[in-house]
Structures are given as structure tokens and as C-alpha cells.
Scaffold this active site. Structure first.
Site, PDB file in Angstrom:
ATOM      1  CB  CYS A   8      -0.983  -0.020   1.172  1.00  0.00           C
ATOM      2  SG  CYS A   8      -0.255   0.156   2.816  1.00  0.00           S
ATOM      3  CG  ASN A  11       4.258  -1.707   5.325  1.00  0.00           C
ATOM      4  OD1 ASN A  11       5.280  -2.036   5.932  1.00  0.00           O
ATOM      5  ND2 ASN A  11       3.347  -2.601   5.016  1.00  0.00           N
ATOM      6  CB  CYS A  13      -3.772   1.396   6.928  1.00  0.00           C
ATOM      7  SG  CYS A  13      -3.699   2.913   7.876  1.00  0.00           S
ATOM      8  NE  ARG A  14      -4.510   1.329   1.563  1.00  0.00           N
ATOM      9  CZ  ARG A  14      -4.333   1.963   0.416  1.00  0.00           C
ATOM     10  NH1 ARG A  14      -5.187   1.793  -0.578  1.00  0.00           N
ATOM     11  NH2 ARG A  14      -3.315   2.771   0.247  1.00  0.00           N
ATOM     12  CB  SER A  15       0.273  -3.496   2.691  1.00  0.00           C
ATOM     13  OG  SER A  15       1.065  -2.539   3.349  1.00  0.00           O
ATOM     14  CG  ASP A 124      -5.221   5.176   2.665  1.00  0.00           C
ATOM     15  OD1 ASP A 124      -5.341   4.748   3.828  1.00  0.00           O
ATOM     16  OD2 ASP A 124      -4.262   5.874   2.294  1.00  0.00           O
TER      17      ASP A 124
END
Length: 162
Positions: A8, A11, A13-15, A124
Site C-alpha cells: 500500500c 505500510n 494500514c492496508r498492507s 485507504d
């Protein structure tokens, strides 16, 4: 051994959420000894920092532990070490393509969710509330299940590479 990297922007939140979830799902499918999972961001401004507290709390609410995560930036040299690089959204996919050699296997992470439309992204949640993180976790869980099924099918076909 297959190496998958989830990417993402920062690095935090999402990934990293996807990394934690995918590890659990791969373990549930008996693939944890055959697939290495890591994550990174296309930007390095959060390097060395732990996961966003809201992401960590959201994971924890469903029994996942992301407490050991530390953010890092994706490096061009990693393409030679990763079999599959999965971006959370189109902006990060474009940035990765700019860095990637022609042989790199780059895709959107949600492309592995059979219920997601073509081109679906993991949005995001950073600038929103906790509901965005919960939505992301639901998307990540679905894509992780699809990716695990895909990797299991490769194993059944006798292939180690995506």
C-alpha cells in the site's frame, strides 16, 4: 517456496492488515510452510513505525495480532525475490509498475476475491473513521481466502510459482 508481498502507500494500514490476515488464512489452508508473506509501502515516511492503532485495534477485534509489524518501504531489488506483488489500489500498482522489471507479477490484491468486480481496490482508511478499517478488513479477508485457494490450486497442479 512462493513469496508474496502486499503493498500500500505507507505500510501502516492496508498492507500490514492484509499480511496478518493472509498469514492466518494460509495457515488454515496448510500453506504456511510453502508461502512467505510480507508487506511494504511505496512511500517510506512511516518506515520503522508500528501499524496504525486503528488498524491494530480492528485486527484485534477479530482475533488477529499485528503488534510486531514495523513499516518499511518497497525496494526495487525485491522484485527478484518476490513471486507475486499485490497492490492495494491502482495508484500503488502504477508506482510498482514504474519500478518493476517486465517479468514481475503485479496485480491488485482484490483481484483474488471472486465476488469483487474487476479492478476493485482496497480503499485507504487512514483519513476516515473506524468503519473504514472494518470495511478494509472484510475486503482483505475475502481476498486472502481467494488468494489462498489460488495458491492451493497451484500446489495441486504441481507448480510452486504463481
Amino acid at each position: 517456496m512462493t513469496h508474496v508481498c502486499l503493498v500500500c502507500m505507507g505500510n501502516i494500514c492496508r498492507s500490514p492488515m492484509a499480511e496478518v490476515v493472509l498469514r492466518r488464512v494460509l495457515d488454515d489452508h496448510g500453506l504456511s510452510g510453502e508461502v512467505v508473506v510480507d508487506s511494504a509501502g511505496t512511500g517510506g515516511w512511516h518506515a520503522g513505525m508500528p501499524m496504525d492503532e486503528r488498524a491494530l485495534s480492528t485486527l484485534s477485534s477479530r482475533g488477529y495480532d499485528g503488534s510486531t509489524h514495523r513499516a518499511r518501504q518497497f525496494e526495487r531489488a525485491w522484485f527478484g525475490e518476490r513471486d507475486l506483488v499485490l497492490a492495494m489500489d491502482g495508484d500503488n500498482l502504477r508506482e510498482l509498475r514504474r519500478l518493476a522489471p517486465a517479468s514481475a507479477d503485479l496485480r491488485l490484491f482484490r483481484s483474488f476475491d471472486p465476488a469483487a468486480p474487476a479492478g476493485a481496490e482496497v480503499p485507504d482508511p487512514y483519513y476516515g473513521g473506524i468503519d473504514g478499517f472494518l470495511d478494509v478488513l472484510t475486503m482483505v479477508e475475502a481476498a486472502a481466502q481467494g488468494l489462498a485457494a489460488y495458491l492451493a490450486s497451484l500446489r495441486s497442479a504441481g507448480s510452486q510459482r504463481p
